[in-house]
Design an enzyme around this catalytic site. Sequence first.
Site, PDB file in Angstrom:
ATOM      1  N   GLU A  11       2.087  -6.021  -5.891  1.00 44.08           N
ATOM      2  CA  GLU A  11       1.947  -5.308  -7.162  1.00 44.08           C
ATOM      3  C   GLU A  11       3.094  -4.339  -7.439  1.00 44.08           C
ATOM      4  OE1 GLU A  11      -1.059  -1.838  -7.451  1.00 44.08           O
ATOM      5  OE2 GLU A  11      -2.065  -3.392  -6.331  1.00 44.08           O
ATOM      6  N   ASP A  57       0.842  -1.206   0.000  1.00 44.23           N
ATOM      7  CA  ASP A  57       0.000   0.000   0.000  1.00 44.23           C
ATOM      8  C   ASP A  57       0.875   1.254   0.000  1.00 44.23           C
ATOM      9  OD1 ASP A  57      -2.642  -1.502   0.808  1.00 44.23           O
ATOM     10  OD2 ASP A  57      -1.133  -2.102   2.275  1.00 44.23           O
TER      11      ASP A  57
HETATM   12  O1  TRH Z   1       4.778  -5.907   0.570  1.00 48.85           O
HETATM   13  P1  TRH Z   1       3.983  -6.634  -0.417  1.00 48.85           P
HETATM   14  O2  TRH Z   1       3.875  -8.068  -0.229  1.00 48.85           O
HETATM   15  O3  TRH Z   1       2.550  -5.995  -0.499  1.00 48.85           O
HETATM   16  C1  TRH Z   1       1.456  -6.787  -0.941  1.00 48.85           C
HETATM   17  C2  TRH Z   1       0.580  -5.941  -1.801  1.00 48.85           C
HETATM   18  O4  TRH Z   1       0.145  -4.797  -1.167  1.00 48.85           O
HETATM   19  C3  TRH Z   1      -0.643  -6.773  -2.149  1.00 48.85           C
HETATM   20  O5  TRH Z   1      -1.541  -5.970  -2.874  1.00 48.85           O
HETATM   21  C4  TRH Z   1      -1.303  -7.279  -0.887  1.00 48.85           C
HETATM   22  O6  TRH Z   1      -2.439  -8.004  -1.194  1.00 48.85           O
HETATM   23  C5  TRH Z   1      -0.299  -8.143  -0.158  1.00 48.85           C
HETATM   24  O7  TRH Z   1       0.820  -7.353   0.181  1.00 48.85           O
HETATM   25  C6  TRH Z   1      -0.881  -8.738   1.114  1.00 48.85           C
HETATM   26  O8  TRH Z   1       4.652  -6.458  -1.871  1.00 48.85           O
HETATM   27  P2  TRH Z   1       4.831  -5.232  -2.884  1.00 48.85           P
HETATM   28  O9  TRH Z   1       3.528  -4.724  -3.380  1.00 48.85           O
HETATM   29  O10 TRH Z   1       5.731  -5.725  -3.899  1.00 48.85           O
HETATM   30  O11 TRH Z   1       5.483  -4.077  -2.045  1.00 48.85           O
HETATM   31  C7  TRH Z   1       6.730  -4.118  -1.480  1.00 48.85           C
HETATM   32  C8  TRH Z   1       7.254  -2.718  -1.378  1.00 48.85           C
HETATM   33  O12 TRH Z   1       8.354  -2.688  -0.487  1.00 48.85           O
HETATM   34  C9  TRH Z   1       7.744  -2.164  -2.708  1.00 48.85           C
HETATM   35  O13 TRH Z   1       7.389  -0.807  -2.847  1.00 48.85           O
HETATM   36  C10 TRH Z   1       9.249  -2.247  -2.599  1.00 48.85           C
HETATM   37  C11 TRH Z   1       9.427  -2.018  -1.130  1.00 48.85           C
HETATM   38  N1  TRH Z   1      10.698  -2.518  -0.576  1.00 48.85           N
HETATM   39  C12 TRH Z   1      11.702  -1.587  -0.352  1.00 48.85           C
HETATM   40  O14 TRH Z   1      11.545  -0.392  -0.652  1.00 48.85           O
HETATM   41  N2  TRH Z   1      12.868  -2.022   0.194  1.00 48.85           N
HETATM   42  C13 TRH Z   1      13.105  -3.329   0.491  1.00 48.85           C
HETATM   43  O15 TRH Z   1      14.199  -3.671   0.979  1.00 48.85           O
HETATM   44  C14 TRH Z   1      12.070  -4.269   0.225  1.00 48.85           C
HETATM   45  C15 TRH Z   1      12.301  -5.740   0.512  1.00 48.85           C
HETATM   46  C16 TRH Z   1      10.866  -3.832  -0.306  1.00 48.85           C
END
Ligand code: TRH
Length: 369
Positions: free
Chosen positions: A264, A18
Site C-alpha cells: 500500500e 507496516d
Molecule cells: O513491503 P511491502 O510489500 O509491504 C506489504 C504491505 O504491508 C501489505 O499490506 C502486506 O499485506 C504485504 O506487504 C505482505 O510493500 P509496501 O507497502 O509498498 O512497502 C514498502 C516500503 O518500503 C515503502 O514504505 C517504501 C519502502 N522502501 C524504501 O524505503 N526503500 C527501498 O529501497 C525500498 C525497496 C522500499
Amino acid sequence: MHLPGFDIFCRVVDNYGDIGVCWRLAKQLAQHSEVGPVRLWVDDLASFHQIEKCVRPTAAQQVARGVQIHHWTQTLPDVRPLEVVVEAFACDLPQMFLDRMTDNLWINLEYLSAEDWVESCHALPSIQPNGLNKFFFFPGFTPRTGGLLREPDLLDSQATWTALPESRRALLDKIGMPDHVQGLLLKGWRQAFVFCYNDAPAQALANALGHPGQPTLAIVPRGVLPELSQLQNESFQVFESPFVDQDDFDHLLWSSDLNVVRGEDSLVRAIWAGKPFLWHIYRQKEDAHMAKLDAWLERTHLSAEFRQTIRAFNQTDESAAIASLQEAVEPRAWEQWRMECLAFRQAMTDQTSLVTRLLAFRAEKAGSG
Ligand code: TRH
C-alpha cells in the site's frame, strides 16, 4: 494553544509496508504545526533501519526527523499515553498502555482499500474492555474515507527535485550505478523502477520493455524479482540497487519513466509520482486480491486498455500480460497512459490528505468530548 500528542504503535508483520506507512504518518505528524510530541513504538528496528538508515537497530530510544522512536519490547518505559493513540493495523496495544488510557482518542489505522464498504466502516467506534471507544480509521480514495498520506508540499518538492538534472545524477551515484550504466539513460533509455513481488511476470516486463526502438534500464532493489536479471538483452538491462531511505525511494519513483510497485505505501507513492505504473498487488487465496484490484481500478478512471494491462500483470497468463504491456508501451499509448496517471494524481491531490482528516477527526472528538 494545546497541541495534541500522538503515540503510534507498529508491529512489523511482514515486509516493509507496516513500518513504511507508520513512518510516513509519524514524520508528517511531527512536521505539522498543530501537533505536539510524536512517539513511534516499533517492535522491529532492523526492518525500520532498512528504510531509514539513521535509525539505529540497537537503540531502545532515539529521535529521528522530530519523532521519538521507541523499541517496542515487553518492558516499556514508565510514560503516560499521549492524547491520540494510533494502533496500526490492529497490532494490539501493550497492556500497560491500555491500563493507563483514560480519555485518550484511540484510533485503529486500517489497511488501504478502494472497496465500497470502506466508506460505511470509516470512523466507526467499537467499545473496548477498558471502556474506551476504539475508532476504525480507513485510508481510502474518496472524500468519505480517511484519505491518503501525502505531505503538504509534496508536488512542489517533486517539481523542484526533478527540475535539477544533478539531483538524478546524485541519486544514481548514491545507489552505486556505474557511469557506463548511467550512460544508457543519458542516451535516452527508459528508466523503470521495479519493486514488485517475486511472482510477477518477469518475462512480460523484459519482453515489453526490451524493445530495440525504445530500450529500458530496470532499477530493481536487491532481492526483488531475481529472475529479471537473467532476461537481460541488448535492449533490456537490469541494475540491482541497494535499499534506500524512503526519501530516495520517492526520488527513484519520480525519476523513472515507469514504476512497478506492490504494497500500500509504494502504491500511494507511485500515484504521487504521476508516472505510468503497474500495481503488482499481494496475491491472496482464491484470488481475493483481484476484487481489491478491480475496486481500485474503478477509482482510477484509467482507460479500459490500461486497466487491462494492470489486470493482466496480476494474472497467471503471461502471454496476455506480454501482449497488453507491449501495447501500453507503444509511443501513442504510452503518452495517453502518462496523461491519465497525471489526471488520477490530480484527482487524488484535490482531496485532503490523511493527516488533515485525522486532525479534523481528533478536533471533532475533542469538541464533542
Ligand atoms: O513491503 P511491502 O510489500 O509491504 C506489504 C504491505 O504491508 C501489505 O499490506 C502486506 O499485506 C504485504 O506487504 C505482505 O510493500 P509496501 O507497502 O509498498 O512497502 C514498502 C516500503 O518500503 C515503502 O514504505 C517504501 C519502502 N522502501 C524504501 O524505503 N526503500 C527501498 O529501497 C525500498 C525497496 C522500499
